[in-house]
Write a protein that holds these residues in place. Structure first.
Motif, PDB file in Angstrom:
ATOM      1  N   THR A  13       0.856  -1.184   0.000  1.00  0.00           N
ATOM      2  CA  THR A  13       0.000   0.000   0.000  1.00  0.00           C
ATOM      3  C   THR A  13       0.891   1.233   0.000  1.00  0.00           C
ATOM      4  O   THR A  13       1.839   1.322   0.778  1.00  0.00           O
ATOM      5  N   SER A  14       0.580   2.171  -0.859  1.00  0.00           N
ATOM      6  CA  SER A  14       1.382   3.378  -0.996  1.00  0.00           C
ATOM      7  C   SER A  14       0.713   4.559  -0.282  1.00  0.00           C
ATOM      8  O   SER A  14      -0.483   4.784  -0.429  1.00  0.00           O
ATOM      9  N   PHE A  15       1.516   5.293   0.466  1.00  0.00           N
ATOM     10  CA  PHE A  15       1.029   6.490   1.146  1.00  0.00           C
ATOM     11  C   PHE A  15       1.447   7.758   0.411  1.00  0.00           C
ATOM     12  O   PHE A  15       1.096   8.860   0.811  1.00  0.00           O
ATOM     13  N   ASN A  59      10.045  12.266  -5.453  1.00  0.00           N
ATOM     14  CA  ASN A  59       9.408  12.294  -4.137  1.00  0.00           C
ATOM     15  C   ASN A  59       9.927  11.178  -3.250  1.00  0.00           C
ATOM     16  O   ASN A  59      10.331  10.118  -3.728  1.00  0.00           O
ATOM     17  N   THR A  60       9.879  11.399  -1.940  1.00  0.00           N
ATOM     18  CA  THR A  60      10.131  10.329  -0.990  1.00  0.00           C
ATOM     19  C   THR A  60       8.954   9.371  -1.043  1.00  0.00           C
ATOM     20  O   THR A  60       7.802   9.794  -1.042  1.00  0.00           O
ATOM     21  N   VAL A  61       9.233   8.082  -1.138  1.00  0.00           N
ATOM     22  CA  VAL A  61       8.185   7.072  -1.237  1.00  0.00           C
ATOM     23  C   VAL A  61       7.945   6.466   0.140  1.00  0.00           C
ATOM     24  O   VAL A  61       8.891   6.045   0.812  1.00  0.00           O
ATOM     25  N   ILE A  62       6.681   6.435   0.546  1.00  0.00           N
ATOM     26  CA  ILE A  62       6.295   5.787   1.801  1.00  0.00           C
ATOM     27  C   ILE A  62       5.310   4.679   1.453  1.00  0.00           C
ATOM     28  O   ILE A  62       4.243   4.939   0.894  1.00  0.00           O
ATOM     29  N   ILE A  63       5.711   3.437   1.759  1.00  0.00           N
ATOM     30  CA  ILE A  63       4.877   2.281   1.458  1.00  0.00           C
ATOM     31  C   ILE A  63       4.854   1.337   2.651  1.00  0.00           C
ATOM     32  O   ILE A  63       5.728   1.388   3.517  1.00  0.00           O
TER      33      ILE A  63
END
Length: 70
Positions: A13-15, A59-63
């Protein structure tokens, strides 16, 4: 993320929005464009998979990656 071992199917899941490259132990390379609040899945066909994720976007990726229980 460095290479890691998964023994079961996984969901991700990607935030954030982002662009990633994934490489697996068999030499396969995949380009993943992820969108905020979207979910995608990896299927472990032979019981094990080893892969990595590299952020190549701006972008910084938050997953969140979850490995399914049997």
């Amino acid at each position: 993320m460095p290479f890691r071992l998964h023994q079961r199917d996984c969901s991700c899941t990607s935030f954030t929005d982002g662009l990633l490259i994934s490489r697996n132990i068999n030499g396969q390379i995949a380009l993943l464009r992820i969108e905020k609040a979207k979910c995608f899945y990896w299927t472990s066909n032979n019981g094990e998979m080893i892969n990595d994720l590299e952020n190549i976007g701006e972008n910084t990726v938050i997953i969140k990656i979850l490995e399914m229980k049997p």
